[in-house]
Design a protein around this motif. Sequence first.
Motif, PDB file in Angstrom:
ATOM      1  N   MET A   1       0.834  -1.198   0.000  1.00 20.11           N
ATOM      2  CA  MET A   1       0.000   0.000   0.000  1.00 20.11           C
ATOM      3  C   MET A   1       0.869   1.249   0.000  1.00 20.11           C
ATOM      4  O   MET A   1       0.550   2.241  -0.668  1.00 20.11           O
ATOM      5  CB  MET A   1      -0.935  -0.012   1.210  1.00 20.11           C
ATOM      6  N   SER A   2       1.981   1.212   0.718  1.00 20.71           N
ATOM      7  CA  SER A   2       2.898   2.353   0.717  1.00 20.71           C
ATOM      8  C   SER A   2       3.467   2.595  -0.671  1.00 20.71           C
ATOM      9  O   SER A   2       3.601   3.737  -1.123  1.00 20.71           O
ATOM     10  CB  SER A   2       4.030   2.125   1.714  1.00 20.71           C
ATOM     11  N   ASN A   3       3.823   1.509  -1.370  1.00 15.89           N
ATOM     12  CA  ASN A   3       4.350   1.639  -2.728  1.00 15.89           C
ATOM     13  C   ASN A   3       3.313   2.247  -3.665  1.00 15.89           C
ATOM     14  O   ASN A   3       3.636   3.092  -4.509  1.00 15.89           O
ATOM     15  CB  ASN A   3       4.793   0.271  -3.249  1.00 15.89           C
ATOM     16  N   LEU A   4       2.057   1.830  -3.534  1.00 20.24           N
ATOM     17  CA  LEU A   4       0.994   2.383  -4.372  1.00 20.24           C
ATOM     18  C   LEU A   4       0.789   3.867  -4.085  1.00 20.24           C
ATOM     19  O   LEU A   4       0.608   4.670  -5.008  1.00 20.24           O
ATOM     20  CB  LEU A   4      -0.311   1.614  -4.145  1.00 20.24           C
ATOM     21  N   GLU A   5       0.830   4.228  -2.817  1.00 21.66           N
ATOM     22  CA  GLU A   5       0.677   5.637  -2.446  1.00 21.66           C
ATOM     23  C   GLU A   5       1.793   6.475  -3.067  1.00 21.66           C
ATOM     24  O   GLU A   5       1.544   7.538  -3.637  1.00 21.66           O
ATOM     25  CB  GLU A   5       0.686   5.787  -0.919  1.00 21.66           C
ATOM     26  N   ARG A   6       3.031   5.991  -2.947  1.00 19.46           N
ATOM     27  CA  ARG A   6       4.167   6.742  -3.488  1.00 19.46           C
ATOM     28  C   ARG A   6       4.080   6.870  -5.009  1.00 19.46           C
ATOM     29  O   ARG A   6       4.549   7.846  -5.589  1.00 19.46           O
ATOM     30  CB  ARG A   6       5.486   6.072  -3.095  1.00 19.46           C
ATOM     31  N   ALA A   7       3.472   5.881  -5.649  1.00 17.61           N
ATOM     32  CA  ALA A   7       3.343   5.904  -7.111  1.00 17.61           C
ATOM     33  C   ALA A   7       2.147   6.733  -7.577  1.00 17.61           C
ATOM     34  O   ALA A   7       1.930   6.869  -8.780  1.00 17.61           O
ATOM     35  CB  ALA A   7       3.220   4.476  -7.641  1.00 17.61           C
ATOM     36  N   GLY A   8       1.382   7.268  -6.644  1.00 15.34           N
ATOM     37  CA  GLY A   8       0.268   8.136  -7.012  1.00 15.34           C
ATOM     38  C   GLY A   8      -1.076   7.451  -7.101  1.00 15.34           C
ATOM     39  O   GLY A   8      -2.053   8.041  -7.578  1.00 15.34           O
ATOM     40  N   TYR A   9      -1.168   6.200  -6.631  1.00 13.24           N
ATOM     41  CA  TYR A   9      -2.451   5.488  -6.633  1.00 13.24           C
ATOM     42  C   TYR A   9      -3.151   5.744  -5.297  1.00 13.24           C
ATOM     43  O   TYR A   9      -3.003   4.983  -4.353  1.00 13.24           O
ATOM     44  CB  TYR A   9      -2.231   3.988  -6.826  1.00 13.24           C
ATOM     45  N   HIS A  10      -3.911   6.826  -5.228  1.00 10.02           N
ATOM     46  CA  HIS A  10      -4.574   7.191  -3.983  1.00 10.02           C
ATOM     47  C   HIS A  10      -5.975   6.593  -3.870  1.00 10.02           C
ATOM     48  O   HIS A  10      -6.532   6.486  -2.791  1.00 10.02           O
ATOM     49  CB  HIS A  10      -4.637   8.712  -3.848  1.00 10.02           C
ATOM     50  N   ARG A  11      -6.542   6.227  -4.991  1.00 12.55           N
ATOM     51  CA  ARG A  11      -7.811   5.497  -4.995  1.00 12.55           C
ATOM     52  C   ARG A  11      -7.785   4.545  -6.198  1.00 12.55           C
ATOM     53  O   ARG A  11      -7.159   4.846  -7.214  1.00 12.55           O
ATOM     54  CB  ARG A  11      -9.008   6.433  -5.076  1.00 12.55           C
ATOM     55  N   PRO A  12      -8.423   3.397  -6.090  1.00 17.87           N
ATOM     56  CA  PRO A  12      -8.342   2.419  -7.186  1.00 17.87           C
ATOM     57  C   PRO A  12      -9.140   2.848  -8.414  1.00 17.87           C
ATOM     58  O   PRO A  12     -10.196   3.461  -8.304  1.00 17.87           O
ATOM     59  CB  PRO A  12      -8.932   1.144  -6.571  1.00 17.87           C
ATOM     60  N   TRP A  13      -8.608   2.509  -9.570  1.00 18.83           N
ATOM     61  CA  TRP A  13      -9.356   2.652 -10.818  1.00 18.83           C
ATOM     62  C   TRP A  13     -10.441   1.580 -10.843  1.00 18.83           C
ATOM     63  O   TRP A  13     -10.413   0.615 -10.067  1.00 18.83           O
ATOM     64  CB  TRP A  13      -8.428   2.477 -12.013  1.00 18.83           C
ATOM     65  N   ALA A  14     -11.385   1.744 -11.762  1.00 18.20           N
ATOM     66  CA  ALA A  14     -12.527   0.818 -11.823  1.00 18.20           C
ATOM     67  C   ALA A  14     -12.076  -0.630 -12.017  1.00 18.20           C
ATOM     68  O   ALA A  14     -12.570  -1.545 -11.356  1.00 18.20           O
ATOM     69  CB  ALA A  14     -13.478   1.234 -12.946  1.00 18.20           C
TER      70      ALA A  14
END
Length: 210
Positions: A1-14
Amino acid sequence: MSNLERAGYHRPWAVQSAAIPPAIAGRDVIGLAPTGRGKTVAFAAPIVDAIVRDTIARSPRGRERRRAPLPSAERLRGLILCPTRELAMQVAREVEMLATGTRHHVVVAYGKVSINPQIAEIRAGCDLLVATPGRLRELISADALTLAHVAHVAVDEVDRMLDMGFLPQVRWLLERLPEKRRTSLFTATLPPAAAELAETFLTDPETIEA
C-alpha cells in the motif's frame, strides 16, 4: 500500500476495484479493459501480494526473512506474459514498483537481444518473471528456468497476442504450468479464440469489465 501511495495510486481505478478482490480471494479472473486504465496494477498487485504472503507464511517468525540462494526452479512463483518488448518493460517497471522493499527479484525477458544476460539474471534469482512468449520458450529450451513452481500467472493483452500470432506459443506455455495455480487473462476484447483459451486454462473464472 505504501508503494501504491508513493506511485500516485490514492484510490483504485474501476478495473482495480473489480479485479483485485477476486484475485486475492484465489479466483481466476478474465479482465476486459482497454489499455491505459490501470489494468497492470489490477493483475500485478495480487501476484506480488500472494508471493510476499507465501514468503511470510513459510517464515518461522511470521515475517519476510532473507533466504539462502535457491535455484530459479524453486524461486520462480509469478509469471506475466506480454505480447511485445515495450509492454513487457512497462509492466516490469510497475511490478518492480509494487515489490519495492521486499526481497523478491523481478526479471524482464524479451527477444531480439542477447539471451545470455537474461539467463544470468534469472539464474541469480528470479521470483517473478515478465516475459514475451517467444523469449520465454527460448529460456525454457535453454534450461534457464522451469515453470514447475509457478503459482500465479497473468496474460496481458490477450487479443493482441492473437493478432500477432502468439496463440500457439501461449498455449504451449500454459500447458506446462502446474495445474494448481491462479490465472488472470486481461484483454480489451474477447474474440472466440480468447474465450476458448480462457475456457481451456482457467477454472471457474470471474469475468470483470471496466
